[in-house]
Design an enzyme around this catalytic site. Structure first.
Site, PDB file in Angstrom:
ATOM      1  N   ASP A 156       0.859  -1.179   0.000  1.00 42.97           N
ATOM      2  CA  ASP A 156       0.000   0.000   0.000  1.00 42.97           C
ATOM      3  C   ASP A 156       0.898   1.233   0.000  1.00 42.97           C
ATOM      4  OD1 ASP A 156      -2.401  -1.412   0.049  1.00 42.97           O
ATOM      5  OD2 ASP A 156      -2.533  -1.398   2.228  1.00 42.97           O
ATOM      6  N   ASP A 188      -7.091  -1.442  -4.146  1.00 49.46           N
ATOM      7  CA  ASP A 188      -8.068  -1.117  -3.100  1.00 49.46           C
ATOM      8  C   ASP A 188      -9.085  -0.103  -3.603  1.00 49.46           C
ATOM      9  OD1 ASP A 188      -6.561  -2.727  -1.382  1.00 49.46           O
ATOM     10  OD2 ASP A 188      -5.466  -1.029  -0.545  1.00 49.46           O
TER      11      ASP A 188
END
Length: 182
Positions: free
Chosen positions: A123, A142
């Site tokens: 991330d 995401d």
């Protein structure tokens, strides 16, 4: 090619595109920009940074995989979910439904690949307003999953009656095409 088959093909290509863009973006941030260690960050805007983090869990960091068994369990469970989304996408007829599911599928595949290869999901996107962060640090996969789920839910709650008329139109055009070819 029938409109329904065309829509499903577009969905498959869109899922592949999301997967490829997600993997490219993670590679760009970690390899090209060298943001690949916890704490590494690069400010792009006063409200947006590239900040490396490892996500060992699933949505919102829940169900963190603390062992190899849990890691592979998450790979298996998310793989099954991706398979269910694929089957669902192949059963849909309308392009909007297919595209929403393709966002979910492409994002899921991107995160599954990370978890399979690395044991965690990379991330890096950090949207913040001072110290306030409306989201956890996330990635393109995401974002795609979230947008796809919001579209699916919105369509389920608000658009079904209109969609049935559109499906009937697609099916009637398919019947008309079949009749013309005889």
């Amino acid at each position: 090619m029938s409109p329904v088959l065309r829509n499903r093909l577009i969905g498959c290509l869109a899922a592949l595109g999301i997967f490829a863009a997600d993997q490219w973006s993670k590679n760009f941030v970690t390899k090209v920009l060298g943001i690949d260690r916890i704490g590494d960050a690069m400010e792009l805007l006063p409200i947006f940074d590239l900040r490396f983090t490892r996500n060992f869990g699933v949505s919102l960091g829940m169900f963190e995989a603390n062992s190899p068994e849990m890691r592979w369990g998450l790979v298996l469970v998310t793989g099954i979910i991706a398979l269910v989304v694929t089957v669902w996408m192949m059963r849909e007829k309308l392009l909007t439904d297919v595209l929403a599911l393709s966002l979910i599928l492409g994002g899921a595949l991107g995160n599954i690949k990370d978890r399979y290869d690395l044991g965690y999901v990379v991330d890096f996107a950090d949207l913040h307003f001072g110290d306030f962060r409306p989201f956890l640090i996330f990635n393109l996969a995401d974002a795609a999953i979230t947008i796809g789920v919001v579209i699916v839910l919105a369509r389920a709650f608000f658009m079904r009656d209109k969609d049935m008329a559109e499906v009937d139109g697609l099916m009637n055009s398919k019947a008309a095409e079949a009749a013309e070819s005889k």
